[in-house]
Design a protein around this motif. Structure first.
Motif, PDB file in Angstrom:
ATOM      1  N   TYR A   1      21.418 -23.689  -7.273  1.00 45.10           N
ATOM      2  CA  TYR A   1      21.312 -22.454  -8.068  1.00 45.10           C
ATOM      3  C   TYR A   1      20.214 -22.632  -9.112  1.00 45.10           C
ATOM      4  O   TYR A   1      19.366 -21.757  -9.299  1.00 45.10           O
ATOM      5  N   ILE A   2      20.244 -23.752  -9.804  1.00 41.98           N
ATOM      6  CA  ILE A   2      19.265 -24.021 -10.859  1.00 41.98           C
ATOM      7  C   ILE A   2      17.854 -24.096 -10.278  1.00 41.98           C
ATOM      8  O   ILE A   2      16.916 -23.506 -10.816  1.00 41.98           O
ATOM      9  N   LEU A   3      17.703 -24.815  -9.162  1.00 36.60           N
ATOM     10  CA  LEU A   3      16.392 -24.924  -8.526  1.00 36.60           C
ATOM     11  C   LEU A   3      15.881 -23.559  -8.064  1.00 36.60           C
ATOM     12  O   LEU A   3      14.698 -23.243  -8.207  1.00 36.60           O
ATOM     13  N   THR A   4      16.779 -22.735  -7.544  1.00 32.16           N
ATOM     14  CA  THR A   4      16.400 -21.388  -7.113  1.00 32.16           C
ATOM     15  C   THR A   4      15.950 -20.547  -8.307  1.00 32.16           C
ATOM     16  O   THR A   4      14.945 -19.833  -8.237  1.00 32.16           O
ATOM     17  N   ILE A   5      16.679 -20.645  -9.403  1.00 30.03           N
ATOM     18  CA  ILE A   5      16.319 -19.889 -10.607  1.00 30.03           C
ATOM     19  C   ILE A   5      14.968 -20.365 -11.158  1.00 30.03           C
ATOM     20  O   ILE A   5      14.118 -19.552 -11.533  1.00 30.03           O
ATOM     21  N   VAL A   6      14.761 -21.674 -11.187  1.00 30.28           N
ATOM     22  CA  VAL A   6      13.505 -22.210 -11.736  1.00 30.28           C
ATOM     23  C   VAL A   6      12.317 -21.794 -10.872  1.00 30.28           C
ATOM     24  O   VAL A   6      11.307 -21.300 -11.390  1.00 30.28           O
TER      25      VAL A   6
ATOM     26  N   LEU B   1      35.018 -25.538   3.581  1.00 34.89           N
ATOM     27  CA  LEU B   1      35.806 -26.619   2.986  1.00 34.89           C
ATOM     28  C   LEU B   1      36.990 -26.083   2.187  1.00 34.89           C
ATOM     29  O   LEU B   1      38.083 -26.666   2.213  1.00 34.89           O
ATOM     30  N   ILE B   2      36.792 -24.973   1.482  1.00 35.55           N
ATOM     31  CA  ILE B   2      37.913 -24.372   0.745  1.00 35.55           C
ATOM     32  C   ILE B   2      38.984 -23.914   1.715  1.00 35.55           C
ATOM     33  O   ILE B   2      40.172 -24.155   1.508  1.00 35.55           O
ATOM     34  N   LYS B   3      38.570 -23.247   2.793  1.00 38.05           N
ATOM     35  CA  LYS B   3      39.525 -22.757   3.793  1.00 38.05           C
ATOM     36  C   LYS B   3      40.282 -23.908   4.453  1.00 38.05           C
ATOM     37  O   LYS B   3      41.452 -23.765   4.793  1.00 38.05           O
ATOM     38  N   SER B   4      39.616 -25.054   4.632  1.00 38.95           N
ATOM     39  CA  SER B   4      40.274 -26.192   5.285  1.00 38.95           C
ATOM     40  C   SER B   4      41.152 -26.990   4.325  1.00 38.95           C
ATOM     41  O   SER B   4      41.879 -27.879   4.746  1.00 38.95           O
ATOM     42  N   GLY B   5      41.043 -26.697   3.027  1.00 36.88           N
ATOM     43  CA  GLY B   5      41.871 -27.390   2.045  1.00 36.88           C
ATOM     44  C   GLY B   5      41.317 -28.731   1.589  1.00 36.88           C
ATOM     45  O   GLY B   5      42.032 -29.525   0.985  1.00 36.88           O
ATOM     46  N   ASN B   6      40.064 -28.992   1.849  1.00 33.30           N
ATOM     47  CA  ASN B   6      39.430 -30.248   1.467  1.00 33.30           C
ATOM     48  C   ASN B   6      38.914 -30.135   0.027  1.00 33.30           C
ATOM     49  O   ASN B   6      37.759 -29.776  -0.213  1.00 33.30           O
ATOM     50  N   ALA B   7      39.763 -30.455  -0.928  1.00 37.81           N
ATOM     51  CA  ALA B   7      39.425 -30.258  -2.346  1.00 37.81           C
ATOM     52  C   ALA B   7      38.278 -31.154  -2.796  1.00 37.81           C
ATOM     53  O   ALA B   7      37.377 -30.715  -3.516  1.00 37.81           O
ATOM     54  N   LYS B   8      38.290 -32.433  -2.385  1.00 39.72           N
ATOM     55  CA  LYS B   8      37.250 -33.352  -2.816  1.00 39.72           C
ATOM     56  C   LYS B   8      35.891 -32.951  -2.245  1.00 39.72           C
ATOM     57  O   LYS B   8      34.891 -32.919  -2.957  1.00 39.72           O
ATOM     58  N   GLY B   9      35.849 -32.646  -0.953  1.00 41.69           N
ATOM     59  CA  GLY B   9      34.603 -32.208  -0.322  1.00 41.69           C
ATOM     60  C   GLY B   9      34.091 -30.920  -0.925  1.00 41.69           C
ATOM     61  O   GLY B   9      32.886 -30.757  -1.141  1.00 41.69           O
ATOM     62  N   THR B  10      35.017 -30.005  -1.229  1.00 38.83           N
ATOM     63  CA  THR B  10      34.639 -28.739  -1.845  1.00 38.83           C
ATOM     64  C   THR B  10      33.994 -28.972  -3.196  1.00 38.83           C
ATOM     65  O   THR B  10      32.957 -28.374  -3.525  1.00 38.83           O
ATOM     66  N   LYS B  11      34.570 -29.858  -3.985  1.00 44.63           N
ATOM     67  CA  LYS B  11      34.039 -30.117  -5.321  1.00 44.63           C
ATOM     68  C   LYS B  11      32.626 -30.704  -5.243  1.00 44.63           C
ATOM     69  O   LYS B  11      31.735 -30.292  -5.995  1.00 44.63           O
ATOM     70  N   ILE B  12      32.413 -31.624  -4.326  1.00 45.70           N
ATOM     71  CA  ILE B  12      31.096 -32.252  -4.173  1.00 45.70           C
ATOM     72  C   ILE B  12      30.052 -31.223  -3.744  1.00 45.70           C
ATOM     73  O   ILE B  12      28.977 -31.117  -4.339  1.00 45.70           O
ATOM     74  N   VAL B  13      30.386 -30.443  -2.708  1.00 44.69           N
ATOM     75  CA  VAL B  13      29.439 -29.446  -2.206  1.00 44.69           C
ATOM     76  C   VAL B  13      29.179 -28.379  -3.264  1.00 44.69           C
ATOM     77  O   VAL B  13      28.040 -27.925  -3.437  1.00 44.69           O
ATOM     78  N   HIS B  14      30.219 -27.996  -4.002  1.00 43.95           N
ATOM     79  CA  HIS B  14      30.065 -26.979  -5.045  1.00 43.95           C
ATOM     80  C   HIS B  14      29.125 -27.474  -6.150  1.00 43.95           C
ATOM     81  O   HIS B  14      28.292 -26.707  -6.661  1.00 43.95           O
ATOM     82  N   MET B  15      29.211 -28.737  -6.518  1.00 37.60           N
ATOM     83  CA  MET B  15      28.315 -29.278  -7.540  1.00 37.60           C
ATOM     84  C   MET B  15      26.866 -29.341  -7.038  1.00 37.60           C
ATOM     85  O   MET B  15      25.938 -29.026  -7.779  1.00 37.60           O
ATOM     86  N   ILE B  16      26.683 -29.723  -5.780  1.00 37.50           N
ATOM     87  CA  ILE B  16      25.334 -29.724  -5.200  1.00 37.50           C
ATOM     88  C   ILE B  16      24.802 -28.293  -5.138  1.00 37.50           C
ATOM     89  O   ILE B  16      23.627 -28.041  -5.427  1.00 37.50           O
ATOM     90  N   LEU B  17      25.664 -27.347  -4.784  1.00 35.18           N
ATOM     91  CA  LEU B  17      25.275 -25.941  -4.739  1.00 35.18           C
ATOM     92  C   LEU B  17      24.818 -25.459  -6.113  1.00 35.18           C
ATOM     93  O   LEU B  17      23.826 -24.735  -6.226  1.00 35.18           O
ATOM     94  N   ARG B  18      25.505 -25.876  -7.153  1.00 36.66           N
ATOM     95  CA  ARG B  18      25.104 -25.487  -8.508  1.00 36.66           C
ATOM     96  C   ARG B  18      23.725 -26.035  -8.854  1.00 36.66           C
ATOM     97  O   ARG B  18      22.949 -25.377  -9.545  1.00 36.66           O
ATOM     98  N   LEU B  19      23.412 -27.224  -8.377  1.00 38.87           N
ATOM     99  CA  LEU B  19      22.063 -27.764  -8.564  1.00 38.87           C
ATOM    100  C   LEU B  19      21.041 -26.860  -7.882  1.00 38.87           C
ATOM    101  O   LEU B  19      19.985 -26.551  -8.446  1.00 38.87           O
TER     102      LEU B  19
END
Length: 117
Positions: A44-49, A24-42
């Motif tokens: 990260y937390i689940l993986t750490i827990v 998504l970053i490579k394609s320039g889709n800023a909104k999609g990137t932001k959404i996926v990045h926030m889900i990814l951060r979730l």
């Protein structure tokens, strides 16, 4: 319950979301990137827990290796985050890719080959 399956599932989903965010970053889709990045951060937390549950339950078997694996897993997450953040800003990511690969291979080796669980 050992949460091994939950832990493996969370980091596999995190890796898939990381790849999707890169595309998504490579394609320039800023909104999609932001959404996926926030889900990814979730994830990260689940993986750490889930990893922390496994660490505290089984680290007595080999505290040094489990500690190294814990640190390596945190470094993998850190490198993934650095790569995405720097790509968004248009900065170089070469060193972070190298570190990500080294840490990821090390953590996989410890998790699947060296450690008993």
């Amino acid at each position: 319950m050992y949460t091994t399956h939950a832990h493996i599932t969370t980091w596999v989903v995190a890796v898939i979301l990381f790849v999707i965010a890169l595309v998504l970053i490579k394609s320039g889709n800023a909104k999609g990137t932001k959404i996926v990045h926030m889900i990814l951060r979730l994830f990260y937390i689940l993986t750490i827990v889930t990893g922390a549950f496994l660490f505290f339950k089984f680290q007595s078997a080999n505290p040094a290796l489990y500690g190294i694996k814990l640190l390596g897993g945190l470094l993998v997450i850190g490198m993934m985050e650095m790569i995405l953040s720097r790509m968004k800003k248009g900065k170089g990511t070469g060193l972070f890719w190298i570190l990500l690969i080294i840490f990821f291979v090390g953590v996989l080796y410890l998790g699947f080959v060296k450690l008993p669980l």
